[in-house]
Structures are given as C-alpha cells and as structure tokens.
Design a protein around this motif. Structure first.
Motif, PDB file in Angstrom:
ATOM      1  N   SER A 149       4.006  -4.813   5.252  1.00  0.00           N
ATOM      2  CA  SER A 149       2.731  -4.947   6.149  1.00  0.00           C
ATOM      3  C   SER A 149       1.612  -4.919   5.835  1.00  0.00           C
ATOM      4  N   PRO A 150       0.735  -6.079   5.228  1.00  0.00           N
ATOM      5  CA  PRO A 150       1.455  -7.155   5.995  1.00  0.00           C
ATOM      6  C   PRO A 150       2.036  -7.719   5.315  1.00  0.00           C
ATOM      7  N   ARG A 151       2.631  -8.858   5.527  1.00  0.00           N
ATOM      8  CA  ARG A 151       3.744  -9.361   5.245  1.00  0.00           C
ATOM      9  C   ARG A 151       4.271  -9.676   3.349  1.00  0.00           C
ATOM     10  N   GLU A 152       2.591  -9.836   3.547  1.00  0.00           N
ATOM     11  CA  GLU A 152       1.949 -10.869   2.079  1.00  0.00           C
ATOM     12  C   GLU A 152       1.690 -10.372   0.836  1.00  0.00           C
ATOM     13  N   ALA A 153       1.930  -8.682   1.658  1.00  0.00           N
ATOM     14  CA  ALA A 153       2.109  -7.533  -0.087  1.00  0.00           C
ATOM     15  C   ALA A 153       0.480  -7.906  -0.948  1.00  0.00           C
ATOM     16  N   THR A 154      -0.660  -8.541  -0.092  1.00  0.00           N
ATOM     17  CA  THR A 154      -1.902  -8.869  -0.264  1.00  0.00           C
ATOM     18  C   THR A 154      -2.973  -8.555   1.084  1.00  0.00           C
ATOM     19  N   VAL A 155      -4.000  -7.417   0.022  1.00  0.00           N
ATOM     20  CA  VAL A 155      -4.739  -6.794   1.093  1.00  0.00           C
ATOM     21  C   VAL A 155      -6.105  -6.525   0.581  1.00  0.00           C
ATOM     22  N   GLY A 211      -9.197  -1.282   0.444  1.00  0.00           N
ATOM     23  CA  GLY A 211     -10.400  -0.450   1.658  1.00  0.00           C
ATOM     24  C   GLY A 211      -9.717  -1.071   2.677  1.00  0.00           C
ATOM     25  N   ASP A 212      -8.560  -2.015   3.236  1.00  0.00           N
ATOM     26  CA  ASP A 212      -7.248  -1.937   3.750  1.00  0.00           C
ATOM     27  C   ASP A 212      -6.759  -0.961   3.816  1.00  0.00           C
ATOM     28  N   SER A 213      -5.478  -1.043   5.176  1.00  0.00           N
ATOM     29  CA  SER A 213      -4.713  -0.088   4.240  1.00  0.00           C
ATOM     30  C   SER A 213      -2.877  -1.345   4.199  1.00  0.00           C
ATOM     31  N   VAL A 214      -2.031  -0.700   3.563  1.00  0.00           N
ATOM     32  CA  VAL A 214      -0.677  -1.130   3.261  1.00  0.00           C
ATOM     33  C   VAL A 214       0.708   0.374   3.276  1.00  0.00           C
ATOM     34  N   SER A 215       1.127  -0.699   4.071  1.00  0.00           N
ATOM     35  CA  SER A 215       2.863   0.438   4.126  1.00  0.00           C
ATOM     36  C   SER A 215       3.987  -0.731   4.092  1.00  0.00           C
ATOM     37  N   MET A 216       4.589  -0.123   3.836  1.00  0.00           N
ATOM     38  CA  MET A 216       5.945  -0.519   2.624  1.00  0.00           C
ATOM     39  C   MET A 216       7.937   0.111   3.259  1.00  0.00           C
ATOM     40  N   THR A 217       8.156  -0.432   3.448  1.00  0.00           N
ATOM     41  CA  THR A 217       9.432   0.964   4.014  1.00  0.00           C
ATOM     42  C   THR A 217      10.794  -0.078   3.722  1.00  0.00           C
ATOM     43  N   CYS A 218      11.818   0.890   2.920  1.00  0.00           N
ATOM     44  CA  CYS A 218      12.652   0.641   1.981  1.00  0.00           C
ATOM     45  C   CYS A 218      13.903   0.261   3.074  1.00  0.00           C
ATOM     46  N   GLU A 248       9.033  10.155  -0.830  1.00  0.00           N
ATOM     47  CA  GLU A 248      10.752  10.237  -0.538  1.00  0.00           C
ATOM     48  C   GLU A 248      11.417   9.922   0.694  1.00  0.00           C
ATOM     49  N   THR A 249      10.329   8.975   1.392  1.00  0.00           N
ATOM     50  CA  THR A 249      10.735   8.721   1.783  1.00  0.00           C
ATOM     51  C   THR A 249      10.792   7.673   2.273  1.00  0.00           C
ATOM     52  N   PRO A 250      11.505   6.795   3.257  1.00  0.00           N
ATOM     53  CA  PRO A 250      11.601   5.085   3.498  1.00  0.00           C
ATOM     54  C   PRO A 250      10.821   4.653   3.478  1.00  0.00           C
ATOM     55  N   THR A 251      10.019   5.523   3.911  1.00  0.00           N
ATOM     56  CA  THR A 251       8.595   4.186   4.225  1.00  0.00           C
ATOM     57  C   THR A 251       6.983   4.982   3.361  1.00  0.00           C
ATOM     58  N   LEU A 252       6.330   3.802   2.403  1.00  0.00           N
ATOM     59  CA  LEU A 252       5.726   3.715   1.913  1.00  0.00           C
ATOM     60  C   LEU A 252       4.150   4.071   2.371  1.00  0.00           C
ATOM     61  N   THR A 253       2.887   4.133   3.069  1.00  0.00           N
ATOM     62  CA  THR A 253       1.709   4.275   3.516  1.00  0.00           C
ATOM     63  C   THR A 253       0.477   4.606   2.479  1.00  0.00           C
ATOM     64  N   LEU A 254      -0.200   3.644   1.881  1.00  0.00           N
ATOM     65  CA  LEU A 254      -1.390   3.415   1.530  1.00  0.00           C
ATOM     66  C   LEU A 254      -3.081   3.495   2.265  1.00  0.00           C
ATOM     67  N   HIS A 255      -3.938   4.172   1.937  1.00  0.00           N
ATOM     68  CA  HIS A 255      -4.094   3.677   2.936  1.00  0.00           C
ATOM     69  C   HIS A 255      -5.853   4.629   2.386  1.00  0.00           C
ATOM     70  N   PRO A 256      -6.858   4.155   2.234  1.00  0.00           N
ATOM     71  CA  PRO A 256      -7.044   3.041   2.010  1.00  0.00           C
ATOM     72  C   PRO A 256      -6.827   2.875   0.442  1.00  0.00           C
ATOM     73  N   VAL A 257      -7.164   1.236   0.370  1.00  0.00           N
ATOM     74  CA  VAL A 257      -6.602   0.000  -0.515  1.00  0.00           C
ATOM     75  C   VAL A 257      -7.497   0.366  -1.720  1.00  0.00           C
ATOM     76  N   ALA A 258      -7.076   1.019  -3.178  1.00  0.00           N
ATOM     77  CA  ALA A 258      -8.067   0.583  -3.692  1.00  0.00           C
ATOM     78  C   ALA A 258      -7.382   0.041  -4.980  1.00  0.00           C
TER      79      ALA A 258
END
Length: 757
Positions: free
Chosen positions: A247-253, A256-263, A288-298
């Motif tokens: 999220s966002p779906r295209e994995a294109t941010v 400065g925005d944020s992105v989250s990934m779920t395994c 080591e969690t199913p969800t990886l959150t990156l904020h802010p994106v560099a």
C-alpha cells in the motif's frame, strides 16, 4: 485412447484360473466384468494333453452337468465344428481361438442377463474338456478407480493410475483426466490387460494443486458421452507460499511519503512458522512481523523487498517487490555549448543536464521565446539567436519537473533602434534658427559605439550631435546617423530637416523660349525657391505696370509684337515677399508681316532712288547756272520764306524784264523759277514780291532778285505753313543780290527760315 486389437497378447495382472485336470491347462481371468450394451473380450490360453488339435468348441451359458447322461446341458451361445474358420460377424458370441493354444471369446452387446457362468466345451480327437469363466454384466458402466502415490511433493513427478476391470477391444473408449474441472496438460498413457484397462497421469504437481480434485473419466466414442468417472483430492506437500501486498498498490511512492508491505502466507503444507523480511537479499533483522512499514520514504529505500517463511519441508521466499521511491530530477543545469561571445544570428546549442531521476526523464521543457528546434532529448538548438534573447533555462521532467537556474546568453548585437532626435524641438524651423540633432539608440552590446552623420547619403562627420548655429535653407535635407560597434553598424531612418524661409531666387522662365514669333503661344512662369511655397503671385511689365494676373504662369495667346519687352514677377508667402529680375521677351514679325513690309520698303527705296537721280541732275544744272553767273560780291545766301503769305503767280508779260530758268534736276519737285528784275516805279499787280521789293528799294537796294517757289500740282506759290506735313516736299530758292552795294538789313517783321525739300 483406443484399446488394442483383439489379437494382441497382454500381460496378465489377475490371478489365473486353471482346470482341475492334469491333462488340460487354461489361462484366463476368473471373472470378466461388463455393462449393458458393452462388448466383452475374454482372453484365454490353453494347452491339450497330447498336443492335439482342437476340433470342436461349444460355449454354454450356465451349463449343468448330468451325471446320468454324462453330458452338459444349458443355453448354447456358440458352437463350431471346424476350428480355424473366421468367426461369423452375425453371431453375438464368437470364438476367436484356433486349434492350438488360443481360446479367446468375444461377446458383442452384452446384456445384464448375460451375467453368469460361461462354459467352454472343448473337444479334440481323443479328449474333451469343460472350462468355466464367470461373467458379470451390470446395468451401468463400471466406475474406474484412481491409485495415488504414497506422497505427492511439489515439483516432484507424480504418477496417478486410473484402472477399470473391463476389456473389449471392439468397444472404443478413452480416458480423460481433469484437474479442478480443467483438462490436465501432463502426459497420459493407456494400457489394457486380459481383465482390465488403465490410464496413467504423470505430472509435476505445484503447490496450487494442493487440495484440488483430480478426475478420471471413461469416455465412449460410440455414445459420445462420459460413461463413468472417479474423483480424488490431491495432498501436495510444499513449503510456504508467500505473497506481498503493498500500500499503495503500485509500490511506487514519492520521496517523503509512507509505504506499508504485508507478507501473506498463501499456502503451506505442513503449516509454516515465523516470517522475516529481506531487502535486496539481505535480512532486515529489526522487521520480523508480517507487516513492514516505511515512513518517511527516502531515496535510499528504493530496492527489492521480499519476505520468507519455513515449515518442515524447508524455507521459501516470496516474490520480490520493487519499491520505487520516485523523485523529481536532481541538480538540473542548462549548459551553453557554443564558444563565447554569442553574436546575434548565431546558431546556439544548449544542453539540459541532470544528476539523477526516478523515474527516468521522459521529456524536457525550455523557457525560450522565438524559433528553436530540439534535435535530441535534452538538446535545444536555437537556429538564429535574437538580439534580445536574455536567458534560457530548461526543465527535466518525469512525473514532476525540475527547472534549472537560468543561464544568460549574453548575446552581442549591433546597436538597436537608432534614430535622429532634435533637441529643444520647435514647431517650425525658420532660416537663422539654431538646430541641434542628436543620434540616439536604445541598446548595444558591447557598449563602445561610434557615430557617423550623413546628409542625403553623403558623409558629414562624426559625433553624437550635429549642430547648426544658424540654419539656412541649404541645410535642409534628409539626415541620418549610423551607430556601429564591433558587431556591426545600424543606420537610422532618414530625418527630414525642413527650413522655412521667405521666397527667394525668383526668376521668370519663358516657354518655348525668350524669342517667339507673333501669333504663337508664350508662357511666362514665375519660378521661386520658398518654404512654404509662394501662395500669391503678381506680374509686371517693362513699365512696372501691374498686369493684374495672380497666377504663377502668365500666358500670351497669341503673342503680338507689341508684347515684346521686359517682364518680372513678385511672389509672396506668409514669411515674406521676393521679386525676380526682369526677363525680356522678344516677339518677331511673322513671315507674312515681313513680306508686306518688305514690299513697302522696296517701293520706298525705288522712290528714293528716283529722287536721288533727279537731285543729282538738279545739282548739276544748278552748278552750271552758278558757273554762268560768276562770282558775285556781297551775295546773300540767306534763304527765307514768308509765313502765311500766298502769292499768286501772274502771267509774265512779254515786256517785263524777266529771265526764266529751268532746273532740270528738280523737274519733278519744282516746275520753274522766275527771276524778275525790278522796273521803274510801278510794280505789277498780283506779283507776290512787289511789296517787298518796294521796301528794299526804299532801303537803297540797287538790284534784287526774287525767287518764287511754285508747287506743281497747286498751280501757285505759297508759303510753307508751320508743322505742315508737306514740309519735306517744299523746294527752296536763295535770294541773291547782283551788283555792288551793301547787303540789306534784316527786317524784324520778316521771318527767315530755311526751306528744305
């Protein structure tokens, strides 16, 4: 697939039934299965005790042995007496064997009531035998069976067998496999034995096959339908199957925005354990969690992300997700590739450079007015740079645009907008006014310039200003200035200097010339030099008489001789008056007039010639008479005539002392002259000079000669009247006194004049 031909020998997979006799031996299925409408093919092998040929075969249905008759009884399905002949196609039961070894049977269109015991009564030359085969015919087609391997693992080849206790080479059937209601792509093979048919499915199962159904179907070509089928569920052992959602779906941010990934563990057999994350193949220990959150994106977070999980079979990794951190192009610059300095009209190339960009730069934008062409991406070509092109800048664009700082072109050009200006302008410039002209321009690069002045295209001088302390009409004209620098020279438009002045330099021009012939046309034009032009004209003749003509041109039509003379004109404007010098016009006589006058002159000349001739003759006669008289003393040469006294001529008496004298030279002008000598006392009456003679005599004159003038056509003598138009035609005589004595005194009452002819 189609079954094999009837004469093909197959391997036996079932138990064999043997007869009890030690003499005859048989090899065939114990029980044969079929269904309503299907055919039956029974594979059978035999041997005789003495290797004798078979001579007779009888097939019974549910045969019974009678111990009394020592024979078999029952429904006979087939009987033959001659072994080796081809079986009849019309018989439902056929014996397919021969005299040795083969005892196969076929039954077409089996029925349910055909179920039971089939007995083969076989006879040779010396022996006989009854062999039983069980036949089971069901109402519906038989259901196949699927045999699975002990364990099915992902990506390892597995063989699935579908079999059926049925054999009939004349009944065409096919096996069809499907996996979750879809046809199976892997290879299949079909085999047949004496008592069964089977099909094998070989494929490499994938994890997605776990839990799906595999179906084996028996297809009838004759009936074009599925006769029967069997379905089993697959148990595919595999490692965890992972999927990442972003999220966002295209994995294109954007930076400065944020992105989250779920395994997400899509499937695992057996069950999975923990989940971990990797970036570009390197583990992320802190995540080591199913969800990886990156904020802010560099920008440095761009890369390939994946997750992994494990079970008893091992560890598996998910597909990689490319996290793309997008940003506008960085460090965009515009670079001029031309050598300096740049001149107006040069071809200029500017490149647009940048350091990094994500996504890649797809287009460029330029801030430049005028004509230009982009030869290649990131390259601006200005075909002809304009003098006023100040700066140029570019933008490198992907999803966003980044502009470069403007770069100064610093175009060198010739001076622009050169014009002539008048300092302290006046509404009107009159002769004598001071005038200062200045050469002005708007811009120039470089700024070092030179000024040149021209008048009517001719060089005047240099300098920014052109001054006239006292302008004159000769200074009027078109003035232009040129401003030049190291690039070129620019000239101004012509500036007209108009000097106003009173009329001057007036003159009279004559057309067709200053000499014309009477009767022709003559045009006198008053030419002047004036600004403003002369508005009023006046004409004068040689007597300074105003001719009352106000036009510029005085026309004489027709010209006469009396028009000859001097003419001058006067011109006036609002600034003053000017006069021309006189110009003489001569009008000549025409040939006709000259002819007439020549005739008159010729006549006068002839008359004069005649007079001269007569004068000469008269003079000669007179000289002759003078010589006859001799020299006389005290002669008077005074000529006279008596004014207003007419004297009639009296006839000469014969007795008078008179002497006539004829002057042959003067015959035409004078008829005669008479000399009358004085008589004693009594004068003759009617004599023109009697009274005068008496007076002279009283004064003591001794001898007096009187001369009487006589005109021919009148017939008498008369004195010449004053101012008479005929003075030139009067002859004269001279009074001469003969003899001694003194000259008579001049009388005051007598006028003496000289008579001329």
């Amino acid at each position: 697939m189609h079954l094999l031909g009837p004469w093909l020998l197959l391997l036996v997979s079932e138990c064999l039934a043997f007869s009890d006799s030690h003499k005859w031996s048989f090899y065939h299925p114990h029980t044969v299965y079929a269904w309503e409408g299907a055919c039956v093919w029974i594979s059978c092998k035999y041997t005789t005790p003495k290797s004798e040929d078979l001579e007779n075969v009888t097939v019974y249905h549910n045969a019974e042995y009678s111990s009394v008759t020592k024979s078999y009884s029952g429904t006979i399905l087939y009987r033959t007496t001659k072994i080796g002949e081809p079986p009849s196609q019309q018989e439902r039961v056929r014996f397919l064997g021969g005299t040795k070894n083969n005892c196969s049977l076929s039954i077409s269109r089996a029925h349910v009531n055909d179920s039971g015991r089939l007995g083969l009564r076989m006879m040779s030359k010396t022996d006989r035998w009854m062999e039983e085969i069980h036949l089971n015919v069901s109402e519906r087609p038989l259901v196949p069976r699927i045999r699975l391997p002990p364990e099915i693992r992902e990506s390892q080849e597995a063989t699935l067998t579908c079999w059926l206790n049925f054999t009939c080479f004349g009944y065409r059937t096919q096996w069809q496999w499907s996996l979750e209601e879809e046809p199976a792509d892997p290879s299949t093979s079909t085999t047949a034995t004496t008592d069964l048919i089977q099909s094998e499915l070989k494929f490499q199962p994938q994890w997605r096959h776990h839990g799906k159904n595999v179906t084996c179907q028996l297809w009838s070509d004759r009936e074009q339908r599925v006769l029967s089928e069997e379905t089993v569920r697959l148990d595919v052992k595999h490692r965890p199957k992972l999927q990442i959602t972003v999220s966002p779906r295209e994995a294109t941010v954007k930076e400065g925005d944020s992105v989250s990934m779920t395994c997400k563990v899509v499937s695992s057999n057996p069950e999975h354990r923990t989940v971990s994350w990797l970036k570009d193949g390197a583990p992320l220990s802190v995540q080591e969690t199913p969800t990886l959150t990156l904020h802010p994106v560099a920008r440095n977070m761009s890369g390939q992300y994946s997750c992994q999980a494990s079970n008893n079979l091992g560890t598996s990794e998910s597909g990689k997700v490319a996290l793309e951190v997008q940003y506008a192009p960085k460090n965009v610059t515009a670079v001029i590739q031309n050598p300096t300095p740049i001149r107006e009209g040069d071809r200029v190339t500017v490149s647009c450079n940048y350091n990094s960009s994500n996504p890649r730069v797809t287009r460029y934008q330029w801030s430049h007015r005028g004509s230009w062409g982009q030869q290649s991406p990131g390259l601006l070509v200005i075909q002809k740079v304009a003098w006023d092109d100040k700066t140029v800048t570019c933008a490198a664009c992907n999803s966003w645009c980044s502009w470069a700082p403007p770069v100064n072109l610093n175009v060198h050009y010739a001076p622009r907008d050169v014009r002539v200006l008048q300092t302290n302008p006046r509404p009107e410039i009159h002769s004598g006014h001071p005038v200062v002209l200045q050469c002005d321009f708007s811009s120039s690069r470089p700024g070092e310039v030179r000024f040149i002045w021209k008048k009517n295209g001719s060089f005047l001088g240099e300098g920014r200003e052109l001054s006239f302390n006292s302008v004159s009409p000769e200074d009027a004209g078109n003035y232009s200035c040129s401003v030049s620098n190291s690039i070129g020279q620019t000239a101004s438009e012509a500036w007209g200097l108009q000097v106003l002045y009173a009329p001057r330099r007036l003159r009279v021009s004559m057309a067709p010339g200053d000499s014309v012939m009477e009767g022709e046309k003559a045009a006198l034009t008053c030419e002047s030099d004036a600004n403003p032009p002369v508005s009023q004209y006046s004409w004068f003749d040689w007597n300074n008489q105003n001719l009352r003509h106000a036009g510029r041109t005085l026309r004489l039509d027709p010209a006469k001789v009396e028009h000859s003379g001097a003419y001058w004109c006067r011109g006036a404007s609002r600034l003053g008056v000017g006069e021309s010098p006189p110009s003489t016009l001569t009008v000549y006589y025409s040939p006709e007039t000259i002819g007439r006058r020549a005739a008159v002159v010729l006549g006068l000349c002839l008359a004069l010639l005649i007079l001269v001739i007569f004068g000469v003759k008269f003079w000669r006669n007179w000289k002759r008479s003078q010589s006859q008289q001799g020299l006389q003393e005290n002669s008077s040469g005074q000529s006279f005539f008596v004014r207003n006294k007419k004297m009639r001529r009296t006839p000469l008496s014969e007795g008078s002392h008179a002497m006539g004298c004829c002057n042959p030279v003067m015959e035409d002008g004078i008829s005669y002259a008479a000399l009358r000598f004085p008589e004693t006392d009594t004068p003759g009456t009617g004599d023109a000079g009697s009274s005068g003679m008496q007076g002279l005599r009283q004064d003591g004159s001794d001898a007096v000669t009187y001369s009487v003038v006589q005109k021919r056509r009148v017939g008498d003598y008369e004195n010449v009247a004053p101012n008479s138009p005929e003075d030139e035609g009067i002859h004269y005589s001279e009074l001469i006194q003969f003899g001694a004595g003194e000259r008579p005194r001049v009388r005051e009452d007598v006028e003496y004049v000289t008579l001329k002819h």
